[in-house]
Design a protein around this motif. Structure first.
Motif, PDB file in Angstrom:
ATOM      1  N   ALA A 255       0.606  -1.408  -0.007  1.00 44.31           N
ATOM      2  CA  ALA A 255       0.172   0.042  -0.206  1.00 44.31           C
ATOM      3  C   ALA A 255       0.751   1.057  -0.272  1.00 44.31           C
ATOM      4  CB  ALA A 255      -1.082  -0.159   1.163  1.00 44.31           C
ATOM      5  N   ASP A 256       2.274   0.991   0.595  1.00 47.60           N
ATOM      6  CA  ASP A 256       3.375   2.645   0.508  1.00 47.60           C
ATOM      7  C   ASP A 256       3.674   2.137   0.066  1.00 47.60           C
ATOM      8  OD1 ASP A 256       5.168   0.475   0.617  1.00 47.60           O
ATOM      9  OD2 ASP A 256       5.558   0.788   3.424  1.00 47.60           O
ATOM     10  N   GLY A 257       3.411   2.018  -1.562  1.00 46.27           N
ATOM     11  CA  GLY A 257       4.360   2.015  -3.228  1.00 46.27           C
ATOM     12  C   GLY A 257       5.890   0.773  -2.954  1.00 46.27           C
ATOM     13  N   THR A 258       5.762   0.056  -1.587  1.00 48.04           N
ATOM     14  CA  THR A 258       6.913  -0.800  -1.874  1.00 48.04           C
ATOM     15  C   THR A 258       7.189  -1.905  -2.961  1.00 48.04           C
ATOM     16  OG1 THR A 258       7.402  -0.290   0.670  1.00 48.04           O
ATOM     17  CG2 THR A 258       8.502  -2.414  -0.394  1.00 48.04           C
ATOM     18  N   LEU A 259       7.861  -2.151  -3.708  1.00 47.92           N
ATOM     19  CA  LEU A 259       7.314  -3.262  -5.174  1.00 47.92           C
ATOM     20  C   LEU A 259       8.477  -4.399  -4.180  1.00 47.92           C
ATOM     21  CD1 LEU A 259       7.348  -3.826  -7.666  1.00 47.92           C
ATOM     22  CD2 LEU A 259      10.098  -3.399  -7.891  1.00 47.92           C
ATOM     23  N   VAL A 260       6.811  -4.967  -4.488  1.00 46.82           N
ATOM     24  CA  VAL A 260       7.698  -6.533  -4.087  1.00 46.82           C
ATOM     25  C   VAL A 260       7.880  -8.122  -5.441  1.00 46.82           C
ATOM     26  CG1 VAL A 260       6.233  -8.695  -2.464  1.00 46.82           C
ATOM     27  CG2 VAL A 260       6.142  -6.195  -1.815  1.00 46.82           C
ATOM     28  N   SER A 261       8.729  -8.077  -4.577  1.00 41.16           N
ATOM     29  CA  SER A 261       8.920  -9.420  -6.555  1.00 41.16           C
ATOM     30  C   SER A 261       8.165 -11.015  -5.681  1.00 41.16           C
ATOM     31  CB  SER A 261      10.106  -9.921  -6.480  1.00 41.16           C
ATOM     32  OG  SER A 261      11.074 -10.820  -4.704  1.00 41.16           O
ATOM     33  N   GLY A 262       6.880 -10.588  -6.085  1.00 37.73           N
ATOM     34  CA  GLY A 262       5.750 -11.644  -5.923  1.00 37.73           C
ATOM     35  C   GLY A 262       4.580 -11.254  -6.093  1.00 37.73           C
ATOM     36  N   GLY A 263       3.491 -12.051  -5.951  1.00 40.14           N
ATOM     37  CA  GLY A 263       2.198 -11.997  -5.467  1.00 40.14           C
ATOM     38  C   GLY A 263       1.282 -10.907  -6.059  1.00 40.14           C
ATOM     39  N   GLY A 264       2.396 -10.791  -7.919  1.00 43.44           N
ATOM     40  CA  GLY A 264       1.057 -10.046  -8.699  1.00 43.44           C
ATOM     41  C   GLY A 264       0.395 -10.711  -9.692  1.00 43.44           C
ATOM     42  N   ALA A 265      -0.539 -10.120 -10.626  1.00 38.77           N
ATOM     43  CA  ALA A 265      -1.788 -11.321 -10.432  1.00 38.77           C
ATOM     44  C   ALA A 265      -1.018 -11.764 -13.032  1.00 38.77           C
ATOM     45  CB  ALA A 265      -3.046  -9.990 -10.855  1.00 38.77           C
ATOM     46  N   GLY A 266      -0.034 -11.459 -12.794  1.00 40.45           N
ATOM     47  CA  GLY A 266       0.716 -11.777 -14.149  1.00 40.45           C
ATOM     48  C   GLY A 266       0.290 -10.510 -15.737  1.00 40.45           C
ATOM     49  N   PRO A 267       1.117 -11.277 -16.397  1.00 43.87           N
ATOM     50  CA  PRO A 267       2.020 -12.244 -16.653  1.00 43.87           C
ATOM     51  C   PRO A 267       2.757 -12.333 -16.168  1.00 43.87           C
ATOM     52  CG  PRO A 267       2.350 -10.536 -18.776  1.00 43.87           C
ATOM     53  CD  PRO A 267       1.381  -9.690 -17.288  1.00 43.87           C
ATOM     54  N   GLU A 268       3.059 -13.925 -15.370  1.00 41.66           N
ATOM     55  CA  GLU A 268       4.336 -14.202 -15.007  1.00 41.66           C
ATOM     56  C   GLU A 268       5.336 -14.873 -16.021  1.00 41.66           C
ATOM     57  OE1 GLU A 268       2.379 -18.361 -14.838  1.00 41.66           O
ATOM     58  OE2 GLU A 268       2.292 -16.743 -15.739  1.00 41.66           O
ATOM     59  N   LEU A 269       5.611 -14.922 -16.664  1.00 42.91           N
ATOM     60  CA  LEU A 269       6.386 -16.307 -17.805  1.00 42.91           C
ATOM     61  C   LEU A 269       6.728 -15.652 -18.958  1.00 42.91           C
ATOM     62  CD1 LEU A 269       8.328 -18.222 -17.730  1.00 42.91           C
ATOM     63  CD2 LEU A 269       6.782 -19.647 -19.392  1.00 42.91           C
ATOM     64  N   ARG A 270       7.558 -14.795 -19.102  1.00 41.13           N
ATOM     65  CA  ARG A 270       8.305 -14.036 -20.168  1.00 41.13           C
ATOM     66  C   ARG A 270       9.430 -15.269 -20.998  1.00 41.13           C
ATOM     67  NH1 ARG A 270      11.820  -9.465 -18.565  1.00 41.13           N
ATOM     68  NH2 ARG A 270      10.019  -8.023 -18.775  1.00 41.13           N
ATOM     69  N   VAL A 271       8.695 -15.521 -22.414  1.00 42.98           N
ATOM     70  CA  VAL A 271       9.672 -16.237 -23.341  1.00 42.98           C
ATOM     71  C   VAL A 271      10.695 -14.936 -24.423  1.00 42.98           C
ATOM     72  CG1 VAL A 271       9.672 -17.590 -25.453  1.00 42.98           C
ATOM     73  CG2 VAL A 271       7.582 -17.854 -22.685  1.00 42.98           C
ATOM     74  N   THR A 272      11.024 -14.902 -24.267  1.00 43.00           N
ATOM     75  CA  THR A 272      11.947 -14.246 -24.841  1.00 43.00           C
ATOM     76  C   THR A 272      12.989 -15.314 -26.076  1.00 43.00           C
ATOM     77  OG1 THR A 272      12.968 -12.976 -23.109  1.00 43.00           O
ATOM     78  CG2 THR A 272      14.460 -12.878 -25.308  1.00 43.00           C
ATOM     79  N   LEU A 273      13.253 -14.223 -28.185  1.00 40.32           N
ATOM     80  CA  LEU A 273      12.966 -14.987 -29.119  1.00 40.32           C
ATOM     81  C   LEU A 273      13.738 -14.610 -29.496  1.00 40.32           C
ATOM     82  CD1 LEU A 273       9.401 -16.576 -30.337  1.00 40.32           C
ATOM     83  CD2 LEU A 273      11.499 -17.968 -28.862  1.00 40.32           C
ATOM     84  N   GLN A 274      15.131 -14.773 -29.662  1.00 40.36           N
ATOM     85  CA  GLN A 274      15.887 -14.104 -30.530  1.00 40.36           C
ATOM     86  C   GLN A 274      16.045 -14.606 -32.302  1.00 40.36           C
ATOM     87  OE1 GLN A 274      20.079 -14.866 -30.074  1.00 40.36           O
ATOM     88  NE2 GLN A 274      20.876 -13.099 -30.640  1.00 40.36           N
ATOM     89  N   LEU A 275      15.368 -13.980 -32.752  1.00 36.69           N
ATOM     90  CA  LEU A 275      14.844 -14.326 -34.723  1.00 36.69           C
ATOM     91  C   LEU A 275      16.093 -13.912 -35.161  1.00 36.69           C
ATOM     92  CD1 LEU A 275      11.738 -13.068 -34.794  1.00 36.69           C
ATOM     93  CD2 LEU A 275      12.619 -15.242 -33.533  1.00 36.69           C
ATOM     94  N   VAL A 276      16.320 -14.488 -36.439  1.00 36.62           N
ATOM     95  CA  VAL A 276      17.720 -14.222 -37.023  1.00 36.62           C
ATOM     96  C   VAL A 276      16.754 -12.838 -37.566  1.00 36.62           C
ATOM     97  CG1 VAL A 276      17.489 -16.707 -37.818  1.00 36.62           C
ATOM     98  CG2 VAL A 276      16.443 -15.481 -38.796  1.00 36.62           C
ATOM     99  N   PRO A 277      18.512 -11.744 -38.337  1.00 34.07           N
ATOM    100  CA  PRO A 277      18.282 -10.632 -38.612  1.00 34.07           C
ATOM    101  C   PRO A 277      17.656 -10.461 -40.378  1.00 34.07           C
ATOM    102  CG  PRO A 277      20.718 -11.592 -38.615  1.00 34.07           C
ATOM    103  CD  PRO A 277      19.770 -12.319 -38.145  1.00 34.07           C
ATOM    104  N   GLY A 278      16.939  -9.150 -40.133  1.00 36.16           N
ATOM    105  CA  GLY A 278      16.546  -9.114 -41.865  1.00 36.16           C
ATOM    106  C   GLY A 278      14.973  -9.611 -42.114  1.00 36.16           C
ATOM    107  N   LEU A 279      14.169  -9.660 -40.736  1.00 35.03           N
ATOM    108  CA  LEU A 279      12.683 -10.323 -41.194  1.00 35.03           C
ATOM    109  C   LEU A 279      12.254  -9.357 -41.493  1.00 35.03           C
ATOM    110  CD1 LEU A 279      12.548 -13.272 -38.656  1.00 35.03           C
ATOM    111  CD2 LEU A 279      12.814 -13.283 -41.069  1.00 35.03           C
ATOM    112  N   ALA A 280      10.904  -9.188 -42.376  1.00 35.59           N
ATOM    113  CA  ALA A 280      10.022  -8.536 -41.855  1.00 35.59           C
ATOM    114  C   ALA A 280       9.748  -8.453 -41.068  1.00 35.59           C
ATOM    115  CB  ALA A 280       9.550  -8.238 -43.637  1.00 35.59           C
ATOM    116  N   GLN A 281       8.088  -7.651 -40.915  1.00 39.18           N
ATOM    117  CA  GLN A 281       7.158  -7.779 -39.644  1.00 39.18           C
ATOM    118  C   GLN A 281       6.240  -8.512 -40.084  1.00 39.18           C
ATOM    119  OE1 GLN A 281       7.931  -5.593 -36.874  1.00 39.18           O
ATOM    120  NE2 GLN A 281       5.991  -6.172 -36.057  1.00 39.18           N
TER     121      GLN A 281
END
Length: 282
Positions: free
Chosen positions: A223-249
């Motif tokens: 309630a006082d604004g302290t950031l806590v590393s848990g207890g949030g509603a999500g999204p909780e999983l980040r998938v980072t994809l590294q793609l080959v260069p030069g791809l069109a959008q």
């Protein structure tokens, strides 16, 4: 001295309450609702205060010394409260000419989360429930039983102590794990998910590398604004994809959509992951 009569509404309530005996004619006098022999009151010594194990785990999380998984683990044996509200089903007129409740329904209180999902509010103490909803009745249950209630109500989230100094959200996979009384492993620390995502990405030649990590939705704030590393509603999983260069959008969008479809069709991934954040790098 003249005899004093009870007010009419009190006399009517007493008249309809069975007097000195219960509905089976057994006297109330001399009865005790305490003790191990009473099967109806599992928490007859309860003081209404927060469970010590849950409190310690939550304080460690806020202090940066604990984890979200440890908080969920503490709930496996914690007593909590669900909120029940009585709603009038039918009224009737008593023999004293007063309107009384003939039928009343007890309803379990649920919430709608910001993303539209159904959530079950759960409280660590009687005080936190009373502050949130003064008219609600607290019903003590073990947290796994509350999780079962959430599943029965088709709620995907448990929201512990909404409106308090620290609100902790138990997402769907953790709620299901509690209901089944098994250990919960956060998706962002679950090594088996890396293999599932890597296999799905292998079908996309444009993907050079895959990395899994915690997403921003894991975090919450006090309630006082302290950031806590848990207890949030999500999204909780980040998938980072590294793609080959030069791809069109449009090619990038095609790869991302194909991967998401593949993961959505994988039962184990769907069971273990509540919400996904996809990040593209080149």
């Amino acid at each position: 001295m003249a005899k004093r009569e009870l007010p009419g509404h009190i006399a009517a309530a007493l008249a309809g309450a069975g007097g000195a005996t219960d509905s089976a004619g057994q006297p109330w006098a001399g009865r005790s609702l305490e003790g191990d022999g009473n099967p109806l009151h599992q928490f007859d010594k309860d003081d209404g205060k927060p469970d010590a194990g849950y409190t310690a785990a939550l304080e460690a999380l806020v202090a940066g010394k604990g984890t979200e998984a440890e908080v969920v683990a503490s709930l496996a044996t914690a007593r909590v409260y669900v909120a029940i509200i009585a709603t009038l089903g039918e009224e009737a007129e008593s023999e004293h000419g007063l309107t009384a409740d003939k039928e009343a329904d007890l309803a379990l209180v649920t919430l709608t989360a910001p993303d539209g999902r159904k959530a079950l509010p759960v409280f660590s103490s009687v005080d936190s429930l009373s502050r949130w909803h003064p008219q609600a009745r607290p019903v003590a249950v073990y947290a796994p039983r509350a999780a079962l209630s959430a599943v029965a109500e088709e709620a995907q989230l448990l929201v512990i102590d909404p409106g308090s100094d620290m609100t902790f959200v138990v997402r769907r996979p953790a709620t299901w794990a509690l209901a089944q009384q098994r250990e919960w492993v956060p998706s962002y620390t679950d090594g088996s998910l890396t293999a599932i995502v890597s296999d799905a990405a292998a079908a996309q030649p444009a993907v050079r590398q895959v990395q899994l990590s915690a997403a921003g939705g894991v975090a919450s704030r006090t309630a006082d604004g302290t950031l806590v590393s848990g207890g949030g509603a999500g999204p909780e999983l980040r998938v980072t994809l590294q793609l080959v260069p030069g791809l069109a959008q449009e090619d990038v969008q095609t790869v991302a959509a194909a991967l998401q479809r593949s993961l959505a069709a994988h039962p184990e991934f769907v069971e273990r992951v509540d919400s996904l954040e996809l990040k593209i790098t080149r």
